[in-house]
Design a protein around this motif. Structure first.
Motif, short mmCIF file in Angstrom:
data_model
loop_
_atom_site.label_atom_id
_atom_site.label_comp_id
_atom_site.label_asym_id
_atom_site.label_seq_id
_atom_site.Cartn_x
_atom_site.Cartn_y
_atom_site.Cartn_z
N ARG A 11 0.65 -1.08 0.01
CA ARG A 11 -0.04 -0.04 0.23
C ARG A 11 0.95 1.46 -0.06
N VAL A 12 1.93 1.07 0.88
CA VAL A 12 2.75 2.35 0.63
C VAL A 12 3.51 2.40 -0.68
N LYS A 13 4.11 1.60 -1.34
CA LYS A 13 4.52 1.34 -2.45
C LYS A 13 3.15 1.93 -3.64
N ALA A 14 2.23 1.75 -3.49
CA ALA A 14 1.20 1.97 -4.24
C ALA A 14 0.91 3.40 -4.21
N ALA A 15 0.99 4.11 -3.04
CA ALA A 15 0.80 5.44 -2.74
C ALA A 15 1.87 6.38 -3.31
N MET A 16 3.30 5.83 -3.18
CA MET A 16 4.54 6.44 -3.63
C MET A 16 4.18 6.32 -5.51
N ARG A 17 3.68 5.34 -6.00
CA ARG A 17 3.73 5.42 -7.32
C ARG A 17 2.56 6.28 -7.78
N ASP A 18 1.45 6.58 -7.05
CA ASP A 18 0.40 7.52 -7.50
C ASP A 18 0.83 8.69 -7.24
N ALA A 19 1.61 9.05 -6.08
CA ALA A 19 2.09 10.24 -5.97
C ALA A 19 3.24 10.69 -6.74
N GLU A 20 3.96 9.66 -7.53
CA GLU A 20 5.13 10.02 -8.34
C GLU A 20 6.17 10.46 -7.49
N ARG A 21 6.53 9.58 -6.32
CA ARG A 21 7.51 10.01 -5.50
C ARG A 21 8.60 8.89 -4.96
N PRO A 22 9.64 9.19 -5.12
CA PRO A 22 10.70 8.07 -4.78
C PRO A 22 11.02 7.89 -3.72
N ARG A 39 13.95 -0.73 3.68
CA ARG A 39 13.85 -1.85 4.13
C ARG A 39 12.57 -2.29 4.67
N LYS A 40 11.77 -1.08 4.93
CA LYS A 40 10.33 -1.51 5.36
C LYS A 40 9.60 -1.55 4.34
N ILE A 41 9.77 -0.82 3.42
CA ILE A 41 8.77 -0.96 1.82
C ILE A 41 9.33 -2.53 1.34
N GLN A 42 10.36 -3.07 1.46
CA GLN A 42 10.76 -4.25 1.04
C GLN A 42 10.17 -5.43 1.92
N GLY A 43 9.56 -5.06 2.98
CA GLY A 43 9.06 -6.11 3.93
C GLY A 43 9.69 -6.63 5.02
N SER A 44 11.26 -6.10 5.14
CA SER A 44 12.05 -6.92 6.10
C SER A 44 11.97 -6.01 7.33
N GLY A 45 10.85 -5.19 7.47
CA GLY A 45 10.54 -4.62 8.80
C GLY A 45 9.30 -4.12 8.89
N SER A 64 -5.13 5.56 7.17
CA SER A 64 -5.96 4.53 6.97
C SER A 64 -5.91 3.85 5.68
N SER A 65 -5.58 4.59 4.81
CA SER A 65 -5.52 3.96 3.46
C SER A 65 -4.19 3.00 3.21
N LEU A 66 -3.28 3.32 4.04
CA LEU A 66 -1.93 2.50 4.18
C LEU A 66 -2.16 1.14 5.01
N LEU A 67 -3.42 1.05 5.51
CA LEU A 67 -3.61 -0.01 6.60
C LEU A 67 -4.36 -1.26 5.60
N PRO A 68 -4.21 -2.42 6.53
CA PRO A 68 -4.78 -3.65 6.05
C PRO A 68 -6.32 -3.38 6.00
N ALA A 69 -7.28 -3.91 5.10
CA ALA A 69 -8.55 -3.77 5.23
C ALA A 69 -9.29 -3.83 6.44
N GLU A 70 -8.99 -4.73 7.43
CA GLU A 70 -9.47 -5.11 8.51
C GLU A 70 -9.52 -3.84 9.47
#
Length: 81
Positions: A11-22, A39-45, A64-70
């Motif tokens: 979700r973070v990576k998708a938001a980055m793509r949508d915002a066109e931010r590295p 490290r965190k966006i790669q899932g290692s943390g 909340s848009s960055l959180l899991p659906a539940e």
């Protein structure tokens, strides 16, 4: 990587793509080191709630848009206090 970690990172990576931010830009705006953020966006943390709020603010999205659906659905019974 757990499913929830994967979901938050995706979700973070998708938001980055949508915002066109590295990643480096988001990390700086969120007050995180670029290496920790990557490290965190790669899932290692895992992101803390505070970090997710800062990332959301940097990307101009609802935290909340960055959180899991539940965590985004209202699971309280009507009329519950």
């Amino acid at each position: 990587m757990t499913t929830k970690q994967h979901t938050v990172a995706d979700r973070v990576k998708a938001a980055m793509r949508d915002a066109e931010r590295p990643a480096s830009w988001v990390a700086t705006k969120a007050g995180m080191s670029p290496s920790t953020f990557r490290r965190k966006i790669q899932g290692s943390g895992e992101f803390t709630v505070s970090e997710l709020a800062q990332v959301a603010h940097a990307l101009n999205v609802a935290p909340s848009s960055l959180l899991p659906a539940e965590f985004r659905t209202n699971t309280h019974a009507k009329g519950a206090a």
